[in-house]
Structure formats: C-alpha cells, structure tokens
Write an enzyme that holds these catalytic residues in place. Structure first.
Site, mmCIF file in Angstrom:
data_model
loop_
_atom_site.group_PDB
_atom_site.id
_atom_site.type_symbol
_atom_site.label_atom_id
_atom_site.label_comp_id
_atom_site.label_asym_id
_atom_site.label_seq_id
_atom_site.Cartn_x
_atom_site.Cartn_y
_atom_site.Cartn_z
ATOM 1 N N GLY B 31 40.474 27.237 14.431
ATOM 2 C CA GLY B 31 41.731 26.968 15.116
ATOM 3 C C GLY B 31 42.896 27.468 14.303
ATOM 4 O O GLY B 31 42.970 27.266 13.096
ATOM 5 N N ASN B 32 43.812 28.145 14.968
ATOM 6 C CA ASN B 32 44.963 28.707 14.284
ATOM 7 C C ASN B 32 46.119 28.840 15.241
ATOM 8 O O ASN B 32 45.942 29.014 16.443
ATOM 9 C CB ASN B 32 44.619 30.069 13.657
ATOM 10 N N SER B 48 43.145 33.035 6.765
ATOM 11 C CA SER B 48 41.735 32.862 7.120
ATOM 12 C C SER B 48 41.067 31.865 6.176
ATOM 13 O O SER B 48 41.222 31.946 4.956
ATOM 14 C CB SER B 48 41.046 34.221 7.012
ATOM 15 N N GLY B 49 40.324 30.909 6.754
ATOM 16 C CA GLY B 49 39.416 30.081 5.966
ATOM 17 C C GLY B 49 40.023 28.993 5.100
ATOM 18 O O GLY B 49 39.314 28.354 4.329
ATOM 19 N N SER B 78 44.434 35.112 9.439
ATOM 20 C CA SER B 78 43.310 34.694 10.284
ATOM 21 C C SER B 78 42.610 35.888 10.912
ATOM 22 O O SER B 78 43.249 36.880 11.293
ATOM 23 C CB SER B 78 43.840 33.794 11.407
ATOM 24 N N ASP B 80 41.614 36.074 13.705
ATOM 25 C CA ASP B 80 42.085 36.218 15.079
ATOM 26 C C ASP B 80 43.484 36.838 15.178
ATOM 27 O O ASP B 80 44.062 36.902 16.269
ATOM 28 C CB ASP B 80 42.102 34.830 15.754
ATOM 29 N N HIS B 175 33.662 32.566 24.494
ATOM 30 C CA HIS B 175 34.367 32.388 23.242
ATOM 31 C C HIS B 175 35.138 31.054 23.290
ATOM 32 O O HIS B 175 34.631 30.042 22.819
ATOM 33 C CB HIS B 175 35.277 33.604 23.005
ATOM 34 N N TYR B 231 61.255 16.422 34.241
ATOM 35 C CA TYR B 231 60.206 15.627 33.602
ATOM 36 C C TYR B 231 60.192 15.832 32.094
ATOM 37 O O TYR B 231 60.309 16.946 31.605
ATOM 38 C CB TYR B 231 58.854 16.055 34.168
#
Lengths: 237, 237, 237, 237
Positions: B31-32, B48-49, B78, B80, B175, B231
């Site tokens: 997650g990023n 990353s990591g 990351s 991604d 994915h 809202y």
C-alpha cells in the site's frame, strides 16, 4: 462558547458518539448519535464531517424538534439530522437515535431482507425481525430526502410507538440501519446489537438456518423487557 | 537532508500513508499513497519496502511527472511509482493516488467483477460501479509493466477525466484497487471507502442482491458532489 | 543463564515469534517460529506453551539439527520442533520456519484444497499454488508423528529445494500452514502472506474466480525474485 | 467489604472474565466466566450487566452450589448463573464454566448444527464434534428457564462426566456456546478455541469440507490429554 443550557445532554450525546468507533462500527466519519430533550423541544446531534477523535461536546449541534432549525452550535448538524427529527416526531417513546453504516446490517439493507430472528441474541433485544423499508420513491428523493428517509421507517411501523419500542431498529432499503432507544446511549447499544445479530444471521444463513421455537424467543425478550424483566440489571456498582 | 522545496507536500503524503495501517488496509508494507505538485511537475511517493512505523517525511521520494526520474530522495520509490505517474499524466484532475491490496477489493479484482452499486454507501462516493480492467497483455507485461498497469486504467476510462472524477477508483484485473482524489488524503479516503463497499457488496451478494432505484443513487451522489453538494462539510472546527 | 553462543539468533527468532500476535495470526499460544545456524548445526525455536507476552530470548530452546536433542534451554521446545527439524534437513536453502493456525489458511488445509493463484498478491511471493499434502497415514501418526508431519511436506515437494524456494509454503492436510524463508523473519512474512492470500482466495472463490494469465503471474514473481528482481528493496533507511 | 474467604478464587475468576474482551469474544457485557470451590460448596461468577472495564474482584458474586442463593456480594449475579450451577452439579470434573455469544459458534448454534471435526485444531481440544442441544421445550422455558438451559446440555451428554471431559463444550440450540474446564481460566480457553474452530469450520464448509482420518484426530487429542500427553507443557518459566 458560554455554558449551554443543554450541557448534560451534550455530554451524554458526545459519549454515545464516541462509542461508535470504540465498538468498531465506524468507517471514516460515518455514523451519528443524537439525544432528545422533549421538554425543551430540542435534540443534540453530531456535526457533519468531524472525525470522532477530534469531536468535543461544544461541537455538537442543538436542533429544534418542530422545524429543524439550529438552536445552538456553530457547525452544520449531521446530514442525517432530518431523519433523526422525523423519528423523534413520530415516536414519543424515543429518547435517542443512532445511524451507522455497519457492514453486516448494511448488507441486509442492500439485499432488502429483514434480519431474521434466529436465536436468543436477537430475541434479547428485538421482539421480531429487524424490518426493512421500501426504497424511497422518486418523489421522496426529490425533496426533503433526509426527512423522508425517516418517514419510510415511520410508514413501515405504521407510526406505532409500541412497535418502535419492541423492535427498536429498522433498515432503510439500500441504505443501512437506524436504531433508537430510551436515550442516546441506549440507541447506540441497539446499533451494536443490530450489527452483531446481522453478522450472526449472515453466518447462520450460510450454514442453513433453523427456525427457533417462539416460546424460546418470547422468554428471552420478556426477561429483559416489561414488568417481569430481570436480565442485565447490576443493581448498583 | 536540507530543507526540501516540497516539505509541505511531503508532510501531507506522509500523513496519508500512515492512514493506511490506521485504517486496517495494510498487510506488511503493501500500500502506498502519493500526492502531486503540478506546478513543479513532480509527485511525492512512499519509498519501496519501508515499514509504516519507521516511515518519516524525509524517506519519501520526489519523482518527475514527465519522465519518472528521482528529483529528491535517497531511497528507491515504490515499485508502483510508474503506475501513479501514468494516472497523473492521463487525468489532470487527480491530486493524489493510493494503491492497496485490501482484501475485499482485491477479491473483486481477482474475480474480474466490478464492485456493483448496491446502496447509498457506494453512491455517496462512486457514481457507478467500480470498474475492473482487462488483464494486461503479454506485451504490456514484457516492458514498462508498472506504467502499463496505469495505462489499462486509462484505457478502461477512455482517458476521460470526467469519468475519473465521478468514479475515483478502479480495479486492475487480478491485482487490486487504485484510487485517486483531489489530494493524497482524498485518494486514501477513497481507498478506505472502496474496501468498505467491497466488503458490503460481498456480504450482500451472498444474501442475494436487490437492485437499488437510480433516483436514490443519484440523490446520494449529488448531495456530496457538484454545485448542490451539502453533505459532510463541517463548516469549521 | 550465561551468555549464549547463539544470542544473536535467539534475538532474531524472538522478534519473529513476537510478530505472530502483532500480525493477528495467533490464537492463544498457537504458532511458532524457528531460525537455523547451519554452521553450528542447531536451530532456535519457541518453547512449548509460553504466552507471547511473556516470551523472552532466554526462554527459546536451541535444538540439534542431527538428532533433535536440546543443546541449550530449560524449557521444552515447541511440540512442532521435529516438524521444523524435518524441513531444515530436507531443504538446505531454508533459514527459518514458521507454523501457525491462521484461520483462512487452515480452512484450505481442512478442505484439502491448494490455495490457488488468483492474482498478483499471491504471485509476488508464491510461484504457483500453495500445495496441500496427503493426510498422514496411520503408520505416520503412530510413531514420530511430528517429524512425519514435516516428511509429508518433503514428499509433496519431492525433496526438491528449488520447489521449496519458489513456493515457500505448504498446507498439511487437516492441520495448517507451514512456511519457510531465508531466515526466521522471512518465514514469518511468508506466513502473513499465506494467510492474506488465503483470505483473498476464499472471498474470490465466493464471487466466482477468474483465471489470471500466466504472463502476469510470471512478471510479478520475477520482479521480486531471481537475477532481475527490483521489487521491495528500499536501498537503505 | 471485609476480606472474602474466597479472595483467591475471586481473583482467578476476575482474570478469566477479563480475558473475554481481550480475546475479542465480547459484545457489550455478553459473556461470563465462573469458577467453583467444591469443598466450600460455592462458585464465583460475574455480576449481571457490569462492563468488563469496570469489573473488580469485589463485584463478583459468590453463589451456593446447592440452592443458588447468594453467599457473598452486593450485586445480582449473571442471569446465566443458574445455567452454570446446573453444569457444576451434573459434572463433578468441572472447575470453571464460560458462556459467550461469540459469533461463529452462535451461528452453528442458530443453525442447530454441531461444529464438525475438520482438523487438528479442533482435535487438539475436542475429541469429537461440539454437539448442539435440542431447543428447550415450552415447559422448560416456562419455569427455571436458566437452570433448564444447563439441563438440556446435561441431557445431551446423558449426564456423563467422561463425555464432558473429552468434549468440554456444547452449543445450546438457538442460543450459543457453553464451555467448561478444570478451572475458570481453562473454561475460558475452551471458549476461545470453540470460536476459533467454529470460524475455521465455517470457512472450510464454504470450500467443501474433506473428512479427516480418525487416526490423525486421535493422535492430536491423545498428545494433549491422558496418560501420554506431552503437548503444550512449558515445564516452568
């Protein structure tokens, strides 16, 4: 802010709102609790969009029962305020209202299925299935949508205060659970129970539900409610 | 490290990344979140990591929008990152991007089924189903795989920024979910909501889903979005 | 206790064991991690029955690889010690072993179904389904039961160290997951991932699973493993 | 309150009650543990309706085994007290009793299905399925309902203390699990295990359960119970 005339009710309603995340019922800021002061003709409700961890009593909003105007408070009341107001107006026995999007109760609302009575956990609190409304019509959506969200519950119960007391919860179709109780905290507890019995019912249905005997359900409801109630009263601590 | 020109964006992106484990969406370091500075032509993303509990603003990596080079930062961005860059380039309205492997949204991605609109929880945020891409082709996997992971989303939405604004989430087949928003935090909130509605949908489908009326869904989306939105805006606290 | 010759390995194995409850994988004291020192011919493992919140490095037990005798430690080693020893002996690449009863992985083990490859979360770590053994025979249960629990995994993988490296997990039929890795912590991470992909697979199967293309799975496995790996390496922090 | 003659038992029972929320088994104040002193002819039980986070040893209630009168304590004992008393009277080997409404075990109780033996997690503790009673009859509900709730368990086990020792748990139809053990804490651990194996069984049944060989189940039960037991005993810490 000068001292509110409703300081005690604010404290009660704040405490009940903070139980939403504590009970694991909240995603983001979804979920709100209100409590009513019928003599003063107002109810106190969570403001819109404030995270629970920043919520303080002074953020709560005091709203008039008769026309929904803000009596005290600098923030906008919850978007669901008119739904709460509708329920307070229709059912004189209601002292508090809770709305959440707890996932298992929402699943029943989205499937438009009542939460069936499958055991004593349910029957301890709800004297029958938790019913589900009809979807709001295009007209009910077009104007006064939030008030009408309460009205479909009122219609579902035929405005019967006795039914509201014996099953203090309803699912609005494709929306989610509304629960109520003697006060703010009581309504929150019913929201917790509504989610718990919805989860149990979902698992039970996947196993193949069996029908419980009515005398067992009656026994559980009456030991907690009515003249002969003896359950869950600690005396004093 | 000397004071970054992007210190404020780093702080925002750090805070949004730390909401991933706080919201229960993270397994390990999966997650990023990133956030963009369009004037400067860069975005800031998680390295990353690095475990969330050790993550600090100075670990974040500043990446150029045009070619993906690292502008600031000593760690690798990351894996991604190129997917985020692809989305920023295609959709000008996007200010932040989040990717998670939250389990219920992943289940829909793995089943290659869109998350259907079954109620107002969904319609409050997503004006339609959360769509699912086609699987990447062998060619799309062979080179520029991560950039192409964004490109299949762009193709799914036909590069339409308006569609990206009305349904700020997509599932990449086999994915998982990518979500976006006005800024880093907004994209994270959409990831939280995407997982919540996926869980609700999974439970609802097991009960037998009912189809909600379109006027109800429209009412919910429009009360939070567009000119008449009312809202979830607290005013000020 | 005087200073152990294996103090560093004890610390690593302790930290990995404490990640079991932190990752939500533990019920009671179920679950244990070990790490090996191949030069010294020993491995370090959790003692039997000690709650995680009371576990200290000095409680860990040092066991000989060749015959399973206790080399250091005053407590009984985990009942699963012989299973760990069997795996270390069969697969030279293994540096750590983890066993849990995490509920979704156990469900696949109890159903005697492999955890299928349904997406990239799985393919990032496991280059194929997580396989399930045959049930132990009456003879395998009658004597050396725990060692034989490892042996059915060895038989399942045909003693092939390469297979153990590409899919570092197996389900023992009607029992649960065993995972391994380069060291104690690596084996624990594989246990976390095994449970995560089992949960996702269970949800996906309930939605109707789609088959992912092999080129996508290969891409994910090879970007994390082998000569061209580039995923999840932070550089340094 | 002057020093109780049962101070040590009160402490044990308090600790076991506090493990209910710690183990995630509690909703609201649902769930209670008791422990018995057979020489003194009393048992100690949680009072009715007191939240776990306010519960102190002095709140616990000491109840006579022979007639259920309160021997010590100013609060009302749990509504389930008579059920506990029924079990203590029927089964001499029982030293502690736990009742919860944990959701997966309740689901089996509501479906009136035993929790089947699907693997070693179950067989480590329960030497057979966790059985489910018949629903209470109208007569059993009409008078002495709570005592009769215990009696249907006694009838289910044919009053056989040996059966109560080999499967220390039962589901009351449409109600939920009751578990017992050598002492209060032992009964609580069986409640935790009962919920864990119910969750695993629910998931397994959704995947299609396979039947485990009896020799495997026997091996697991006998390594923890009886003369040759060697599992889970840490020696000393």
């Amino acid at each position: 802010m000068s001292r509110s005339a409703f300081a005690s009710l604010r404290d009660e309603v704040l405490a009940a709102n903070l139980r939403i995340p504590a009970a694991g019922l909240a995603t983001l800021t979804w979920g709100n609790v209100s409590g009513v002061d019928r003599e003063a003709g107002v109810f106190v409700i969570k403001p819109s969009g404030v995270p629970y961890d920043r919520l303080r009593a002074e953020h709560l909003v005091v709203v008039a029962l008769d026309d929904g105007r803000v009596v005290e408070g600098e923030l906008r009341p919850s978007t669901d305020t008119e739904t709460h107001r509708s329920l307070y107006r229709a059912f004189p026995s209601i002292g508090g209202v809770t709305h959440t999007h707890s996932p298992h109760a929402v699943a029943f609302a989205q499937a438009r299925r009542p939460i069936p009575v499958l055991g004593t956990t349910h029957a301890d609190t709800f004297d029958g299935p938790v019913p589900v409304t009809e979807p709001l019509s295009a007209e009910q959506c077009a104007a006064d949508y939030e008030f009408n969200t309460g009205q479909v519950i009122v219609e579902l119960l035929e405005g019967d205060d006795e039914r509201a007391r014996t099953v203090p919860a309803a699912l609005v179709a494709h929306h989610g659970p509304f629960t109520w109780g003697a006060d703010a905290d009581g309504s929150l507890e019913h929201a917790v129970i509504c989610e718990a019995v919805a989860e149990m019912a979902l698992h039970t249905l996947s196993l193949g539900a069996a029908r419980p005997p009515q005398h067992l359900l009656d026994r559980h409801f009456t030991r907690k409610h009515g003249a002969g109630a003896y359950y869950g009263n600690p005396g004093a601590v």
